[in-house]
Design an enzyme around this catalytic site. Structure first.
Site, PDB file in Angstrom:
ATOM      1  N   LYS A  14       0.829  -1.216   0.000  1.00 36.38           N
ATOM      2  CA  LYS A  14       0.000   0.000   0.000  1.00 36.38           C
ATOM      3  C   LYS A  14       0.861   1.264   0.000  1.00 36.38           C
ATOM      4  O   LYS A  14       0.645   2.173  -0.791  1.00 36.38           O
ATOM      5  CB  LYS A  14      -0.925   0.037   1.230  1.00 36.38           C
ATOM      6  N   ARG A  90      -9.122   0.702   9.867  1.00 41.34           N
ATOM      7  CA  ARG A  90      -8.533  -0.611  10.114  1.00 41.34           C
ATOM      8  C   ARG A  90      -9.548  -1.562  10.734  1.00 41.34           C
ATOM      9  O   ARG A  90      -9.240  -2.717  10.955  1.00 41.34           O
ATOM     10  CB  ARG A  90      -7.398  -0.368  11.098  1.00 41.34           C
ATOM     11  N   ARG A 129      12.245  -6.099   4.352  1.00 40.31           N
ATOM     12  CA  ARG A 129      11.760  -4.739   4.114  1.00 40.31           C
ATOM     13  C   ARG A 129      12.665  -3.737   4.849  1.00 40.31           C
ATOM     14  O   ARG A 129      13.035  -3.943   6.001  1.00 40.31           O
ATOM     15  CB  ARG A 129      10.331  -4.647   4.637  1.00 40.31           C
ATOM     16  N   ARG A 162      11.838  -1.884  10.440  1.00 37.43           N
ATOM     17  CA  ARG A 162      10.807  -1.532  11.405  1.00 37.43           C
ATOM     18  C   ARG A 162      10.781  -2.540  12.546  1.00 37.43           C
ATOM     19  O   ARG A 162      10.880  -3.730  12.326  1.00 37.43           O
ATOM     20  CB  ARG A 162       9.441  -1.511  10.715  1.00 37.43           C
ATOM     21  N   ARG A 173       0.195  -9.314  13.336  1.00 37.49           N
ATOM     22  CA  ARG A 173      -0.380  -8.247  12.494  1.00 37.49           C
ATOM     23  C   ARG A 173      -1.274  -8.839  11.406  1.00 37.49           C
ATOM     24  O   ARG A 173      -2.318  -8.280  11.077  1.00 37.49           O
ATOM     25  CB  ARG A 173       0.736  -7.384  11.888  1.00 37.49           C
TER      26      ARG A 173
HETATM   27  P1  AMP Z   1       1.290   0.153   9.344  1.00 35.47           P
HETATM   28  O1  AMP Z   1       2.461   1.027   9.054  1.00 35.47           O
HETATM   29  O2  AMP Z   1       0.028   0.597   8.626  1.00 35.47           O
HETATM   30  O3  AMP Z   1       1.572  -1.314   9.141  1.00 35.47           O
HETATM   31  O4  AMP Z   1       0.950   0.340  10.893  1.00 35.47           O
HETATM   32  C1  AMP Z   1       1.885  -0.015  11.893  1.00 35.47           C
HETATM   33  C2  AMP Z   1       1.170  -0.148  13.225  1.00 35.47           C
HETATM   34  O5  AMP Z   1       0.578   1.113  13.585  1.00 35.47           O
HETATM   35  C3  AMP Z   1       0.021  -1.142  13.248  1.00 35.47           C
HETATM   36  O6  AMP Z   1       0.452  -2.461  13.468  1.00 35.47           O
HETATM   37  C4  AMP Z   1      -0.802  -0.614  14.416  1.00 35.47           C
HETATM   38  O7  AMP Z   1      -0.199  -0.903  15.664  1.00 35.47           O
HETATM   39  C5  AMP Z   1      -0.680   0.899  14.222  1.00 35.47           C
HETATM   40  N1  AMP Z   1      -1.739   1.429  13.351  1.00 35.47           N
HETATM   41  C6  AMP Z   1      -1.595   1.980  12.110  1.00 35.47           C
HETATM   42  N2  AMP Z   1      -2.791   2.379  11.634  1.00 35.47           N
HETATM   43  C7  AMP Z   1      -3.703   2.076  12.578  1.00 35.47           C
HETATM   44  C8  AMP Z   1      -5.118   2.237  12.687  1.00 35.47           C
HETATM   45  N3  AMP Z   1      -5.850   2.768  11.697  1.00 35.47           N
HETATM   46  N4  AMP Z   1      -5.707   1.830  13.826  1.00 35.47           N
HETATM   47  C9  AMP Z   1      -5.013   1.294  14.839  1.00 35.47           C
HETATM   48  N5  AMP Z   1      -3.696   1.093  14.796  1.00 35.47           N
HETATM   49  C10 AMP Z   1      -3.040   1.480  13.685  1.00 35.47           C
END
Ligand code: AMP
Length: 214
Positions: A14, A90, A129, A162, A173
């Site tokens: 994404k 989410r 990554r 990360r 996740r």
């Molecule tokens: P991402 O970079 O989108 O994979 O997000 C990394 C982490 O941030 C996720 O595993 C969640 O802990 C948190 N996170 C990101 N977006 C959301 C969301 N919309 N709601 C809740 N937690 C989020």
């Protein structure tokens, strides 16, 4: 202002696709909830302190915390722009909050585009990554290596892995994705907003298919 929601598992690409599309069109901006949260953690804000432990465990942070950040970005978006919303909503509760935020801002949801990638491909993508902590550019040791090993092509900063990209947290996740986020596919399909794009193959082809779908 109109919003394109990006749906897809962690590691589905994404962020990579959204960054490409936004870089090629100044009326399109990429807003990533994960990047906003990682920024808050790095800056040691109150929101960041609250979010940190959830993120490290691969769990969702509380809806209200992330919804506030997204609402701020929507409120400040220029008229006539398109926002690629990556990582939010989410879960179904966040989708309700987004509907309300969009209505209050006089904006609209144009589409929800699902990047479809099988789980076994996801695992390989996340292992390897690399991310630029400064400009947020993404790389992969095999699929998309930087020109100079360990350095960001765009800004020269040292690339990092990360914290939540370790195999154990990735499993959690993905489980969170299937149980909490995947129901959004059904929701946006029923609303007539869903488009599905295969998320495998050369990045430029995926981005092109995404552009056509959004
Ligand atoms: P991402 O970079 O989108 O994979 O997000 C990394 C982490 O941030 C996720 O595993 C969640 O802990 C948190 N996170 C990101 N977006 C959301 C969301 N919309 N709601 C809740 N937690 C989020």
């Amino acid at each position: 202002m109109n919003i394109v929601i990006l749906l897809g598992a962690p590691g589905s690409g994404k962020g990579t696709v959204a960054a490409r599309i936004a870089a090629a069109d100044s009326s399109v901006m990429h807003v990533s909830s994960g990047d906003l949260l990682r920024g808050a953690v790095a800056n040691g804000t109150e929101a960041g302190k609250e979010a940190k432990s959830y993120m490290e465990a691969g769990k969702l942070v509380p809806d209200a915390l992330v919804a506030r950040m997204i609402a701020d970005r929507i409120a400040e978006a220029p008229d006539g722009s398109t926002m690629l919303l990556d990582g939010f909503p989410r879960n179904l509760a966040q989708a309700d909050i987004l509907d309300e935020t969009v209505r209050a801002a006089g904006a609209s949801i144009r589409s929800a585009v699902l990047l479809d990638v099988p789980d076994d491909v996801i695992a390989g993508r996340i292992a390897g990554r690399l991310t630029c902590p400064k400009c947020k550019a993404g790389y992969h040791v095999k699929n998309m290596p930087p020109k100079i090993s360990g350095k960001c092509d765009k800004c020269g900063a040292e690339l990092t892995v990360r914290k939540d990209d370790n195999p154990e947290t990735v499993k959690d996740r993905l489980a969170v994705y299937h149980s909490q986020t995947e129901p959004l596919v059904e929701r946006y399909s029923r609303a007539g907003l869903l488009r599905t794009v295969p998320g495998t193959g050369p990045v430029e082809e995926i981005a092109e298919a995404f552009r056509a779908a959004m």
